[in-house]
Write a protein that holds these residues in place. Structure first.
Motif, PDB file in Angstrom:
ATOM      1  N   HIS A 117      -3.269  20.589  -9.023  1.00 53.45           N
ATOM      2  CA  HIS A 117      -2.035  21.141  -9.583  1.00 53.45           C
ATOM      3  C   HIS A 117      -2.370  21.824 -10.909  1.00 53.45           C
ATOM      4  CE1 HIS A 117       2.004  21.528 -11.037  1.00 53.45           C
ATOM      5  NE2 HIS A 117       1.815  20.687 -12.023  1.00 53.45           N
ATOM      6  N   HIS A 119      -1.027  22.552 -14.134  1.00 56.41           N
ATOM      7  CA  HIS A 119       0.081  22.037 -14.942  1.00 56.41           C
ATOM      8  C   HIS A 119       0.521  23.074 -15.980  1.00 56.41           C
ATOM      9  CE1 HIS A 119       1.950  18.305 -16.906  1.00 56.41           C
ATOM     10  NE2 HIS A 119       2.317  19.345 -17.638  1.00 56.41           N
ATOM     11  N   TRP A 155      -3.271  22.867 -18.191  1.00 54.44           N
ATOM     12  CA  TRP A 155      -4.376  22.060 -17.653  1.00 54.44           C
ATOM     13  C   TRP A 155      -4.249  21.860 -16.164  1.00 54.44           C
ATOM     14  CZ3 TRP A 155      -4.291  16.299 -16.974  1.00 54.44           C
ATOM     15  CH2 TRP A 155      -3.009  15.744 -17.098  1.00 54.44           C
ATOM     16  N   HIS A 157      -5.102  19.146 -12.769  1.00 57.02           N
ATOM     17  CA  HIS A 157      -5.373  17.752 -12.409  1.00 57.02           C
ATOM     18  C   HIS A 157      -4.977  17.538 -10.957  1.00 57.02           C
ATOM     19  CE1 HIS A 157      -1.096  16.629 -12.507  1.00 57.02           C
ATOM     20  NE2 HIS A 157      -0.992  17.355 -13.596  1.00 57.02           N
TER      21      HIS A 157
HETATM   22 CU   LIG Z   1       0.833  17.643 -14.423  1.00 60.84          CU
END
Ligand SMILES: [Cu+2]
Length: 398
Positions: A117, A119, A155, A157
């Protein structure tokens, strides 16, 4: 408004064909991405291979720690788009700019299902790493999207249902930076003076292996909290700096820990960016609270510091960080408490001024232009929806 019979009638007379067709093409598209086949007609400016893989890495003195990590490779475009953090389990910092077309071939090389994902990035739904898009070990998902965000710190993750916490904890996380022309015009510190700092907490067993969720009641209520503060993958992190200005990009990559960040020497924080990117202009704050997943960009000038001097970024104490009062003391880990509870005071990282450098350290007063939305321009301005928000027994209800 149509009733059920009318709906069936409409769908029966041709609309069903449209609906099914629309859905199957979306599913086919996802299957193609999941099979590692890129959509035709997309020409990337930057193409990256990214892999989630098991690894062993030294974190504490002694035995190396088993982790999962993202490894990346530039297949097409600027090699400087991927920056590896030194001796870290963290994934490479991905550097992009607004308008760039990016293709990322993500391969799962860990035993669990996973997906990535992005973000904070504005991407189409099938590019967003929704949990339903997980892939098993050995498979590849191809992401293709254009960078539409403002300059800032984002970011990436994992995002599998029920496994995001342990996978991030195990090491799967990395920064995704976006730049744009506005940011370049602001003239912020760049290159080696633009520093990523990922704040995390971890717990280790006697053989230096990661411990996650020991199953005690406190952790089930409050989430996991480690007793080691880890920055960019390192315990006792220390940042060497010159006597000049820096841009620090902070990500709270911890699973549950909240930080109340401040400079140890009492100087206010100069905030230049948050989750949504750069601010319009810098603001000064005595401290900033940073919850899991949140980002904070600071501008800091060390030109008045003597070579050899030190300071630190600390987390100040705060009340109310824990359900149940958070009064569990040190040394109660075995008894169901935390060694380092939320709201405890601790140093996050040290800063060591180790060399003199003559550089102009001017804080730009204009950072970006933020488009403001006026409620008077809303499409439903004539019939606004009103929401009633109540809080009852730790649950927010709309
Ligand atoms: Cu996230």
């Amino acid at each position: 408004m149509i009733n059920r019979r009318q709906f069936l009638k409409i769908t029966g007379a041709g609309a069903a064909g449209f609906l099914t067709c629309g859905m199957s093409s979306l599913v086919d598209k996802e299957k193609a991405y999941a099979a590692g086949q890129a959509d035709s007609g997309f020409t990337p400016d930057l193409e990256i291979a990214l892999k989630a893989t098991p690894a062993e890495i030294p974190i504490l003195p002694g035995d190396p720690t088993g982790v999962w990590r993202y490894q990346g490779q530039v297949l097409k475009g600027d090699r400087a788009s991927l920056v590896n953090l030194e001796r870290s389990y963290l994934g490479p910092v991905i550097r992009t700019h607004r308008g760039q077309k990016v293709r990322i071939r993500f391969t799962n090389d860990i035993a669990d299902k996973t997906i990535v994902h992005w973000h904070g990035l504005h991407v189409p739904a099938d590019m967003d790493g929704h949990p339903r898009l997980v892939i098993p070990k050995g498979e590849t998902y191809v992401y293709e999207f254009e960078i539409r965000n403002r300059a800032g710190t984002y970011w990436y993750h994992p995002h599998p249902h029920g496994l995001t916490g342990p996978q991030v904890y195990g090491g799967l996380a990395g920064l995704f930076l976006v730049s744009d022309d506005e940011e370049k015009a602001a003239g912020l510190p760049s290159g080696e003076y633009d520093i990523p700092l990922v704040l995390q907490d971890r717990a280790f067993d006697r053989s230096n292996q990661l411990i996650y969720l020991s199953g005690n009641h406190m952790e089930q209520m409050n989430g996991f909290l480690g007793d080691w503060i880890i920055v960019n993958g390192h315990p006792d992190f220390s940042l060497p700096v010159a006597t000049r200005a820096y841009r620090l990009r902070l990500l709270n990559g911890s699973n549950s820990r909240i930080y109340r960040l401040a400079w140890q020497d009492g100087h206010p924080l100069t905030v230049i960016g948050t989750d949504g990117g750069l601010l319009e202009k810098p603001v000064q704050r005595r401290y900033v609270m940073l919850g899991p997943g949140e980002r904070l960009e600071l501008w800091v000038d060390f030109s008045s510091y003597a070579v050899g001097s030190e300071t630190a970024l600390v987390s100040l104490p705060f009340e109310g960080g824990m359900i149940g009062g958070g009064r569990m003391g040190r040394g109660m880990m075995g008894g169901g408490g935390y060694v380092l509870p939320n709201g405890a005071q601790f140093p996050v990282f040290k800063v060591k001024v180790n060399r003199r450098e003559k550089a102009t350290s001017t804080l730009p007063q204009r950072l970006s232009t933020i488009k403001r939305y006026d409620p008077a321009d809303a499409v439903n301005r004539q019939s606004p929806k009103r929401f009633h928000l109540v809080m009852r027994r730790m649950t927010w209800t709309i």
